[in-house]
Design an enzyme around this catalytic site. Structure first.
Site, short mmCIF file in Angstrom:
data_model
loop_
_atom_site.label_atom_id
_atom_site.label_comp_id
_atom_site.label_asym_id
_atom_site.label_seq_id
_atom_site.Cartn_x
_atom_site.Cartn_y
_atom_site.Cartn_z
N GLU A 45 22.31 -9.08 0.63
CA GLU A 45 21.41 -8.82 1.51
C GLU A 45 21.99 -7.94 2.62
OE1 GLU A 45 20.02 -11.33 5.65
OE2 GLU A 45 20.57 -12.37 3.78
N ASP A 49 20.20 -4.29 3.55
CA ASP A 49 19.72 -3.98 4.75
C ASP A 49 20.31 -2.61 5.28
OD1 ASP A 49 18.90 -4.74 7.53
OD2 ASP A 49 20.74 -4.54 8.10
N GLU A 121 15.71 -7.70 0.96
CA GLU A 121 16.91 -6.79 1.24
C GLU A 121 18.21 -7.23 0.19
OE1 GLU A 121 16.56 -6.62 6.06
OE2 GLU A 121 17.87 -8.27 5.17
#
Length: 229
Positions: A45, A49, A121
């Site tokens: 993640e 991102d 993400e």
């Protein structure tokens, strides 16, 4: 867990299937299954991102060569916020593949929205590691940037805080005050609950992965609550 149907839906066939499974593995699942040799998706993640922000920023920078930084930031926020990402993840049936604890599996409220947004993400991070930047960019182009025209059409990119402040001062004479009501989660994955007040009366609360996102949601809800939409 068989991801073959999902891979077809996103037009990306993974070389490393374990990486794909990791993208859908929530920390709570491992807390209940400590004997499994799996990693949760938080590192993916974190990576995804950054990839998402770069792809979206590059897209906006090229699409709007004369727009100021403030406008581009507003557009980017609308594309990468939890509401947008969760809706995309829902459309791609992410919930059919999530590995969650029994408790998290039952929660279909706002907490599930954050999990879906985080997972998209994480998936992007997994695609980047498995397939490279160009394939990750294609995923963002196909499933995230494709929502941009609708965002502009519906006005969801409009700065709700500025809108609510303008209407509040015009109609009540008060300037909105935002207060952080709750802050949860580890440093890399914070969740914020923010209340917006007029004359010490709370009008609405908003949630977000940042205080700014929570404030925007609170302002959006407050506008609806006051009937000023």
């Amino acid at each position: 867990m068989d991801f073959s149907k999902f891979e077809q839906s996103i037009q990306t066939i993974f070389n490393n299937k374990e990486l794909l499974k990791q993208a859908f593995t929530h920390r709570s699942y491992l807390n209940e299954n400590r004997n499994l040799k799996l990693e949760h998706n938080e590192r993916l993640e974190f990576l995804g991102d950054a990839v998402l922000e770069l792809v979206v920023t590059e897209f906006l920078f090229k699409k709007f060569p004369t727009k100021p930084e403030g406008d581009l930031t507003t557009y980017r926020s609308a594309l990468v916020n939890a509401n947008t990402l969760a809706a995309i993840a829902a459309n791609l049936h992410f919930s059919d593949y999530l590995l969650l604890s029994r408790g998290e599996s039952k929660d279909m409220g706002r907490a599930r929205q954050f999990i879906l947004a985080n997972t998209i993400e994480a998936l992007l991070g997994a695609i980047y590691l498995d397939q490279g930047y160009n394939v990750a960019k294609t995923f963002v182009d196909s499933f995230i940037l494709s929502t941009f025209d609708d965002i502009l059409r519906t006005g969801s990119h409009i700065d709700a805080k500025s809108n609510f402040q303008e209407k509040s001062q015009e109609k009540t004479g008060f300037t909105p005050l935002y207060k952080t009501m709750k802050e949860t989660g580890p440093d890399h994955d914070k969740k914020f609950v923010v209340g917006v007040f007029l004359d010490e009366i709370m009008i609405a609360e908003g949630e977000g992965k940042s205080k700014q996102e929570a404030e925007q949601q609170a302002a959006t809800k407050a506008i609806k609550e006051k009937g000023w939409a």
